[in-house]
Motif scaffolding. Sequence first.
Motif, PDB file in Angstrom:
ATOM      1  N   PHE A 284       0.967  -1.129   0.003  1.00  0.00           N
ATOM      2  CA  PHE A 284      -0.165   0.018  -0.053  1.00  0.00           C
ATOM      3  C   PHE A 284       0.982   1.150   0.096  1.00  0.00           C
ATOM      4  CE2 PHE A 284      -3.390  -2.898   1.511  1.00  0.00           C
ATOM      5  CZ  PHE A 284      -4.666  -2.318   0.987  1.00  0.00           C
ATOM      6  N   THR A 285       0.538   2.347  -0.755  1.00  0.00           N
ATOM      7  CA  THR A 285       1.325   3.587  -0.667  1.00  0.00           C
ATOM      8  C   THR A 285       0.886   4.271   0.640  1.00  0.00           C
ATOM      9  OG1 THR A 285      -0.697   4.667  -1.972  1.00  0.00           O
ATOM     10  CG2 THR A 285       1.118   3.718  -3.055  1.00  0.00           C
ATOM     11  N   HIS A 286       1.908   5.069   0.996  1.00  0.00           N
ATOM     12  CA  HIS A 286       1.774   5.640   2.332  1.00  0.00           C
ATOM     13  C   HIS A 286       1.791   7.420   2.133  1.00  0.00           C
ATOM     14  CE1 HIS A 286       1.545   2.232   4.981  1.00  0.00           C
ATOM     15  NE2 HIS A 286       2.733   1.902   4.044  1.00  0.00           N
ATOM     16  N   PRO A 287       0.934   7.988   2.721  1.00  0.00           N
ATOM     17  CA  PRO A 287      -0.197   7.630   3.872  1.00  0.00           C
ATOM     18  C   PRO A 287      -1.192   7.042   2.999  1.00  0.00           C
ATOM     19  CG  PRO A 287       0.081  10.066   3.548  1.00  0.00           C
ATOM     20  CD  PRO A 287       0.994   9.721   2.616  1.00  0.00           C
ATOM     21  N   THR A 288      -1.927   6.283   3.723  1.00  0.00           N
ATOM     22  CA  THR A 288      -3.212   5.595   3.033  1.00  0.00           C
ATOM     23  C   THR A 288      -4.413   6.604   3.171  1.00  0.00           C
ATOM     24  OG1 THR A 288      -3.599   4.771   5.312  1.00  0.00           O
ATOM     25  CG2 THR A 288      -2.406   3.455   3.770  1.00  0.00           C
ATOM     26  N   GLY A 289      -4.696   7.277   4.260  1.00  0.00           N
ATOM     27  CA  GLY A 289      -5.805   8.200   4.055  1.00  0.00           C
ATOM     28  C   GLY A 289      -7.261   7.447   3.974  1.00  0.00           C
ATOM     29  N   LEU A 290      -8.356   7.985   3.369  1.00  0.00           N
ATOM     30  CA  LEU A 290      -9.579   7.353   3.316  1.00  0.00           C
ATOM     31  C   LEU A 290      -9.416   6.613   1.767  1.00  0.00           C
ATOM     32  CD1 LEU A 290     -11.940   9.912   4.654  1.00  0.00           C
ATOM     33  CD2 LEU A 290     -11.251   7.987   5.857  1.00  0.00           C
ATOM     34  N   HIS A 291      -8.374   6.932   1.058  1.00  0.00           N
ATOM     35  CA  HIS A 291      -8.444   6.420  -0.485  1.00  0.00           C
ATOM     36  C   HIS A 291      -7.048   5.690  -0.692  1.00  0.00           C
ATOM     37  CE1 HIS A 291     -11.824   8.946  -1.263  1.00  0.00           C
ATOM     38  NE2 HIS A 291     -11.316   9.859  -0.567  1.00  0.00           N
ATOM     39  N   PRO A 292      -6.807   4.458   0.147  1.00  0.00           N
ATOM     40  CA  PRO A 292      -5.933   3.769   0.073  1.00  0.00           C
ATOM     41  C   PRO A 292      -5.473   3.275  -1.435  1.00  0.00           C
ATOM     42  CG  PRO A 292      -7.430   2.660   1.209  1.00  0.00           C
ATOM     43  CD  PRO A 292      -7.906   3.781   1.089  1.00  0.00           C
ATOM     44  N   THR A 293      -4.329   3.250  -1.967  1.00  0.00           N
ATOM     45  CA  THR A 293      -3.869   2.591  -3.158  1.00  0.00           C
ATOM     46  C   THR A 293      -3.110   1.374  -3.016  1.00  0.00           C
ATOM     47  OG1 THR A 293      -3.964   4.801  -4.089  1.00  0.00           O
ATOM     48  CG2 THR A 293      -2.621   3.227  -5.331  1.00  0.00           C
ATOM     49  N   LEU A 294      -3.480   0.226  -3.670  1.00  0.00           N
ATOM     50  CA  LEU A 294      -3.049  -0.894  -3.531  1.00  0.00           C
ATOM     51  C   LEU A 294      -2.022  -1.061  -4.798  1.00  0.00           C
ATOM     52  CD1 LEU A 294      -2.690  -3.881  -2.396  1.00  0.00           C
ATOM     53  CD2 LEU A 294      -4.581  -4.620  -3.921  1.00  0.00           C
TER      54      LEU A 294
END
Length: 505
Positions: A269-279
């Motif tokens: 997962f990219t960081h920061p994740t927030g409310l819209h995490p990206t795989l």
Amino acid sequence: MKQRITYFLRDERGIDPATLDVSKDSLQIPGLNAAKEWRITAGVPELPQESHELHIRWVSSNNYDAVTPAVSRLPPGLHVFFTPRRDSKVEGLCPLLKKIFSDDLLCDSVEDLQESFSSPPILSERFAMSSAFQYYQPLPSLRDLIVYVQQKACSQGDTICLNQVSALGSAASVDMDFDTISHALTVNAYWSQGPDGQPWTETIRARPSDRVEVGILNSEKPTEPEELSLSGFLTVIGEDTKPSATMFSFPSRHHPLPPATHLTFSTTFTHPTGLHPTLQLTLPSTHLTPPTDSCALHAYLTLPSTLFIDRYQLSDPLFLSSQNLLALRSLSGETDLEAPSWIIKRWGSAALVELATPASDAEGRKGGDWTVSLPLHLRYLPPTPENATTPGLRSIEVPVPAVFWACEAQEGLKMSVNPFDRVNLGYDGLFGPKTMFYHVPPAGQKLGVEVEVPVLDTGKTGFVELGTAVVVGLGFAWVCWKLLGVYLRDTGKRVDGDGEGRKDR
């Protein structure tokens, strides 16, 4: 009861049959560096008779080596694919699943199947192979299944049965298929290595009432690209006095990558994740070459109900291109864009995504890593309590997807002749029946990716309650003030109007 035990050797030199000790009721395995498959077929009347077909797939959360021909893959966890009989009332499936696997399954009732199960889409009526309903849930252990089977199938003191069932605890995958016509249950378990990583040294025994066939096979180079070839020795315990040599080939849906292709993928997962995490899926560009020209790279995901994919976001060609995606081919399950997690009843969603691949330069070279990004969206989750270890954060684990090349096969191939065939995996029913899958193994030791996502921290919300009360109070006072002003103006106008009327008179 019928049993088929097969060892898939890793040593290309094979095995000397003289080292196998065959007796009238047993076979001694001398120590094999191999993967093992155990297939058992038995009559089981307890399974729900309302089902037209029932397929259960369980995959360990620990990464494992997939040896030919057992190379097909699924995201880790418990997968259930179910089609009820027409006009039947289904009531017993969820209670049975909970009794066999875990009381924690989010399967409350299937009277209305839509409440717990999702419905995979039918992408082509001509090639409709998917079950009508699908269920998924992470399940790290088969402890409850082992206890259930030992109590139901093993008599007290039957050490052979008890030990065989206990061995399921170290299996990499377990498949269960129920045939409603014959009321037969087929269980297929796969181990990528022997106990504690050591070679297989064991004695296989057969009861007089059982038929036990044991195969020790090695992979051979096939003559046709659509086929797999195996050679080795077969023994039917109680019938054969020595192993019989064998060699056979068969068309297969599932294939390993070519030996020269050292391709794996990693999931982060990219960081920061927030409310819209990206795989993100990362693959080495150097080895990212399709087996044939007709192949397309895909990823099959099973997402928990806490996350979802926005199908409208993935319908924009420009956005897809920026993420190294080609198309969202299939999406089923919970796809409501606004619903918080605490009102979601179904398990989550399943998605099939076609991935883009890098283009070669003018000299045919590729370099570096190829990263594919899949944008996800977080549902509103319950807040963390005041005494939480990480206030304001919750940990979510997402299963590592299955990544594979889907390739066209020649017409006329009879895939059903494969004695090790594996179907009803969720994604295979979304393709034509002649599709071949070349599986890309995942990297890492664990087949799950944990990510911390933000939630409300109740320990820091005291001022929110007070601030909300103050703001609501001020707003109410402002509205009352405005209403009072309007009332006073109207009252003043009426008074002035009455005075002018008296003067006129």
